[in-house]
Structure formats: C-alpha cells, structure tokens
Design an enzyme around this catalytic site. Structure first.
Site, PDB file in Angstrom:
ATOM      1  CB  CYS A   1      -0.902  -0.021   1.225  1.00  0.00           C
ATOM      2  SG  CYS A   1      -1.736   1.542   1.575  1.00  0.00           S
ATOM      3  CD  GLU A   2       0.084   5.136  -4.177  1.00  0.00           C
ATOM      4  OE1 GLU A   2      -0.581   6.171  -4.356  1.00  0.00           O
ATOM      5  OE2 GLU A   2       0.737   4.580  -5.085  1.00  0.00           O
ATOM      6  CG  HIS A   3      -2.593   5.568   0.611  1.00  0.00           C
ATOM      7  ND1 HIS A   3      -3.831   5.077   0.275  1.00  0.00           N
ATOM      8  CD2 HIS A   3      -2.229   6.402  -0.393  1.00  0.00           C
ATOM      9  CE1 HIS A   3      -4.205   5.600  -0.882  1.00  0.00           C
ATOM     10  NE2 HIS A   3      -3.258   6.402  -1.304  1.00  0.00           N
ATOM     11  CG  HIS A   4      -1.315   3.349   5.659  1.00  0.00           C
ATOM     12  ND1 HIS A   4      -2.418   3.118   4.862  1.00  0.00           N
ATOM     13  CD2 HIS A   4      -1.636   4.387   6.466  1.00  0.00           C
ATOM     14  CE1 HIS A   4      -3.382   3.971   5.186  1.00  0.00           C
ATOM     15  NE2 HIS A   4      -2.936   4.748   6.155  1.00  0.00           N
TER      16      HIS A   4
ATOM     17  CB  CYS B   1      -3.569   0.003   5.687  1.00  0.00           C
ATOM     18  SG  CYS B   1      -4.559  -0.131   4.194  1.00  0.00           S
TER      19      CYS B   1
ATOM     20  CD  GLN C   1      -8.029  -4.517  -4.348  1.00  0.00           C
ATOM     21  OE1 GLN C   1      -7.660  -4.606  -3.179  1.00  0.00           O
ATOM     22  NE2 GLN C   1      -9.121  -5.098  -4.790  1.00  0.00           N
TER      23      GLN C   1
ATOM     24  CG  HIS D   1      -6.185  -3.289   1.219  1.00  0.00           C
ATOM     25  ND1 HIS D   1      -5.449  -2.426   0.447  1.00  0.00           N
ATOM     26  CD2 HIS D   1      -7.008  -3.954   0.371  1.00  0.00           C
ATOM     27  CE1 HIS D   1      -5.817  -2.547  -0.822  1.00  0.00           C
ATOM     28  NE2 HIS D   1      -6.761  -3.474  -0.890  1.00  0.00           N
TER      29      HIS D   1
END
Length: 254
Positions: free
Chosen positions: A144-147, A215, A185, A213
C-alpha cells in the site's frame, strides 16, 4: 481481419481489437499510468528529475543505480527509523535489521525493475481462437503506497482474443510487474487490464482483484475479515452484459 478492423473467424465477425475501438466507449487507455510506457520520455534535465535515482522505465536515457548500490543509503534510513522509535539499532537482535529491511523492501518493489516488453519476451502467438481466455486466482502481493504495509489477494483475468493470444504464464507475470510496486488496488486493476490490452490487442479485457489490506486489519478500523474487490472491464466486457456475465460466472465457479 476484415478491412474495417473486425475479426473474422469461420465467417463470423467479432468486435474490433480493443486498441482500434473508440476508447470513449470504455475509458481512455492513455489516461491510465502504466509505468514503463511514459507518454513523454523523462530525462535528467526534466524538472523534478534532476537527481532522480529511480524510474519506472529502465530504458530512459539515464539509468538508475543498481539495486545493490541503493542498499547502504536505505539501510541508514532504516537505522534512523529504529532510533526514532526509541530502539537501539546496535543491540544483537537489530544489528542487521536495517540491511535486511532494505533488501526486503527492494524485493517487495522489484516490479520497478521490469517492463511489459521485457516480461512478455515475444510470447505472443498468432492463433485462430476467438473464445474467452480466463486465468483466475492468480496470487498477488503488493504494498500500500499510503502506509507502506502489505495487501494481498488474488487476480482473475479474462480476454477475448482477436487473432493473437498470450502465453498463459505471462498473465501471471503481468500481475507480478504491477503488484510488486507501491500501489493502490484500484490503479493496479487498471494497469493489469491495460497491459493485457497493449500486449495482444484483444476485443476486450476483464480483470477482477480481491484484496486484503493490512492497513485496514492492523490499524484504523481494524476489520479483520474485510476484503476489497475492484474490477476493470474494457471493450466487449464493458459493452456486452452477456460477455461480462460469462466472465464473472467463470471467475466465481469452483
């Protein structure tokens, strides 16, 4: 192939290859960022890329360092992270953790080193087959590029050939290219569909991704059993409900 671009098999006309169709009927393929095929080549003089150490496409006019050359700086960053957490990176259990973590991150993101052309390796074959091809339940692991935590799941791909077929293992390799990068995704699903389109120019492509996920599992709402399902339908899979239904029935069959 008829003069108007339609596929003809045994006297029966099939829809045009997807890249010959008007994309306004589905969505603009060029609007989807598929790393490895930039719209305008980036160079070391492109604003924002003067000190670029890594590009999606390794065939640009300036090359990133080898992955091994990146390890010392990445290891130092992980050491700083450990110190920021209040840990002692010199204690026995953490002594080699920065280097191990750096190597692991490079492996998790190895898709940045691959291009579609390289992975396909000419495994595209002329074949008089115009029925649906489906490969389902391809295992997928991504970040995940956010976390910067993992998400994982399975991918199902279907396409309707129009004179060309793709080696079956290449569908799994396409999934690997784009999943082994920092991702969301939704974008991953589109990238896979567009890559298959670019590879064999079929009459349609369908991709369904089901992911878990971490996250959502380890932090935030902490919903352990939640799954995220995304899909991209191009060409006849988007235009023809019966074709789409056939694909979904095959995907969900045991």
């Amino acid at each position: 192939m008829t003069t108007n671009g339609e596929c003809r098999t045994n006297g029966t006309r099939r829809p045009k290859p997807l890249l010959s169709r008007s994309c306004s009927e589905n969505y603009e393929i060029n609007d989807v960022d598929v790393p490895g095929t930039p719209k305008t080549p980036r160079t070391s003089t492109t604003p924002g890329h003067e000190k670029c150490t890594f590009h999606h496409d390794l065939e640009l006019d300036h090359n990133p360092p080898t992955r091994e050359a990146m390890l010392p700086e990445m290891s130092r960053s992980y050491r700083l992270l450990l110190e920021s957490l209040g840990e002692n990176p010199d204690r026995p259990g953490l002594l080699k953790t920065p280097e191990r973590a750096a190597k692991a991150m490079l492996f998790f993101t190895k898709g940045y080193d691959q291009s579609l052309e390289e992975v396909l390796n000419d495994a595209i074959f002329d074949e008089d087959h115009d029925e649906m091809v489906v490969v389902k339940d391809i295992e997928m692991f991504s970040m995940c590029e956010h976390h910067l935590v993992p998400f994982y799941g399975k991918v199902s791909i279907g396409y309707l050939p129009c004179g060309k077929i793709l080696g079956l293992s290449k569908l799994a390799r396409i999934v690997e290219i784009y999943s082994r990068r920092l991702q969301v995704q939704e974008r991953l699903t589109k990238q896979i569909a567009v890559a298959v389109t670019k590879a064999v120019q079929p009459a349609g492509v369908a991709v369904v991704v089901e992911g878990v996920h971490m996250c959502m599992v380890m932090r935030g709402v902490q919903k352990i059993n939640s799954k995220t399902v995304t899909s991209t339908m191009l060409g006849v899979f988007r235009d023809d409900p019966k074709t789409r239904e056939e694909f979904l029935n095959l995907v969900h069959s045991k």
